[in-house]
Design a protein around this motif. Structure first.
Motif, short mmCIF file in Angstrom:
data_model
loop_
_atom_site.label_atom_id
_atom_site.label_comp_id
_atom_site.label_asym_id
_atom_site.label_seq_id
_atom_site.Cartn_x
_atom_site.Cartn_y
_atom_site.Cartn_z
N ALA A 24 0.83 -1.21 0.00
CA ALA A 24 0.00 0.00 0.00
C ALA A 24 0.87 1.25 0.00
N SER A 25 1.95 1.23 0.78
CA SER A 25 2.86 2.37 0.82
C SER A 25 3.52 2.58 -0.53
N TRP A 26 3.94 1.50 -1.16
CA TRP A 26 4.55 1.60 -2.49
C TRP A 26 3.54 2.14 -3.49
N TYR A 27 2.30 1.65 -3.41
CA TYR A 27 1.28 2.03 -4.38
C TYR A 27 0.94 3.52 -4.30
N VAL A 28 0.82 4.05 -3.09
CA VAL A 28 0.49 5.47 -2.97
C VAL A 28 1.66 6.33 -3.42
N ASN A 29 2.88 5.93 -3.08
CA ASN A 29 4.04 6.70 -3.52
C ASN A 29 4.22 6.63 -5.03
N HIS A 30 3.94 5.47 -5.61
CA HIS A 30 4.03 5.30 -7.06
C HIS A 30 3.05 6.23 -7.77
N ASN A 31 1.80 6.24 -7.30
CA ASN A 31 0.79 7.08 -7.94
C ASN A 31 1.04 8.56 -7.72
N PHE A 32 1.47 8.92 -6.51
CA PHE A 32 1.75 10.33 -6.25
C PHE A 32 2.90 10.81 -7.13
N LYS A 33 3.97 10.01 -7.22
CA LYS A 33 5.11 10.38 -8.04
C LYS A 33 4.72 10.52 -9.51
N LYS A 34 3.88 9.59 -9.97
CA LYS A 34 3.45 9.60 -11.38
C LYS A 34 2.70 10.88 -11.72
N TYR A 35 1.73 11.25 -10.88
CA TYR A 35 0.90 12.41 -11.19
C TYR A 35 1.46 13.71 -10.61
N ASP A 36 2.51 13.59 -9.82
CA ASP A 36 3.22 14.78 -9.37
C ASP A 36 4.07 15.35 -10.51
N GLU A 37 4.27 14.55 -11.52
CA GLU A 37 5.02 14.99 -12.69
C GLU A 37 4.11 15.55 -13.78
N VAL A 38 2.81 15.61 -13.48
CA VAL A 38 1.84 16.15 -14.44
C VAL A 38 1.41 17.54 -13.97
N PRO A 39 1.88 18.61 -14.62
CA PRO A 39 1.47 19.96 -14.20
C PRO A 39 0.02 20.23 -14.57
N SER A 40 -0.70 20.88 -13.69
CA SER A 40 -2.10 21.19 -13.97
C SER A 40 -2.18 22.27 -15.05
N ASP A 41 -3.20 22.19 -15.86
CA ASP A 41 -3.36 23.16 -16.95
C ASP A 41 -3.56 24.57 -16.43
N HIS A 42 -4.23 24.71 -15.28
CA HIS A 42 -4.49 26.04 -14.73
C HIS A 42 -3.28 26.61 -13.99
#
Length: 231
Positions: A24-42
């Motif tokens: 679970a710890s790996w999964y949340v860190n994996h997802n956060f890291k993945k979408y932390d690299e996606v800048p919001s359009d706004h």
């Protein structure tokens, strides 16, 4: 017999709980890291998004603070502060905005007297006692010739920890649901970005589910090993 019970097959329950928690710890860190690299359009930062959500909810009195660490974000109902980690406060990523919105969900729960949140707060004193005293009581009971009174008190105190974690589940899932609903309005994220936030918050929620499972397995092991005096 006692040694076999303590280090025997029931120890597998601890290993299972550990594996679930690590995943679970790996999964949340994996997802956060993945979408932390996606800048919001706004291009809105986590802190600005939180301020926008709080102000729209009539929570101008809630202060936003930056705290050290990664994913250490939290809402403190005692002093009405929203604490955003360094990985969230200034970041304009989709993940950061999602996390900030989730914590705002807790602030709104506090404002609306959300029942599970109140129940969790009421359990805190008993849970603090349970987490600190349960295992020592069980150990002392075992040392004193399997004193069942002390052992049973210790097990019941440990059960309070499980209860607290169970009550935490609706609090966390509801905060995430509120966050997704708020972000779905389009003011802070686009319709394409909202599903990304949903994945991040779902992964975060799984850590609480994993905690319940892991602690419940520990409780089950305590009951198996110490629940009667036949050993």
């Amino acid at each position: 017999m006692y040694g076999y019970g303590f280090f025997g097959p029931s120890y597998l329950l601890i290993i299972i709980g550990l594996v679930i928690s690590l995943w679970a710890s790996w999964y949340v860190n994996h997802n956060f890291k993945k979408y932390d690299e996606v800048p919001s359009d706004h291009g809105t930062s986590g802190a600005d998004a939180a301020r926008f959500i709080l102000d729209n909810a009539g929570l101008q009195n809630v202060q936003i603070q930056r705290v050290s660490g990664k994913l250490t974000d939290n809402y403190n109902p005692t002093n009405k502060t929203l604490n955003l980690s360094e990985s969230t406060y200034n970041s304009t990523s989709v993940a950061a905005i999602g996390v900030a919105a989730h914590e705002c969900g807790h602030a709104i729960q506090d404002q609306t007297n959300y029942a599970p949140m109140r129940a969790r707060a009421a359990l805190v004193p008993a849970v603090n006692l349970g987490s600190n005293a349960s295992i020592p009581l069980i150990i002392v009971g075992a040392i004193l010739g399997m004193n069942q009174t002390l052992i049973q008190i210790g097990i019941w105190l440990f059960a309070l920890v499980v209860l607290f974690q169970v009550v935490t589940l609706p609090v966390e899932f509801n905060a995430s649901s509120r966050a997704v609903k708020i972000l779905g309005s389009g003011d802070l994220l686009t319709s394409n970005e909202v599903p990304m936030v949903r994945k991040v918050l779902f992964a975060a929620a799984l850590t609480y589910v994993a905690a319940v499972i892991s602690t419940a397995l520990q409780l089950l092991r305590l009951i198996i090993v110490f629940g009667d005096n036949r050993n």
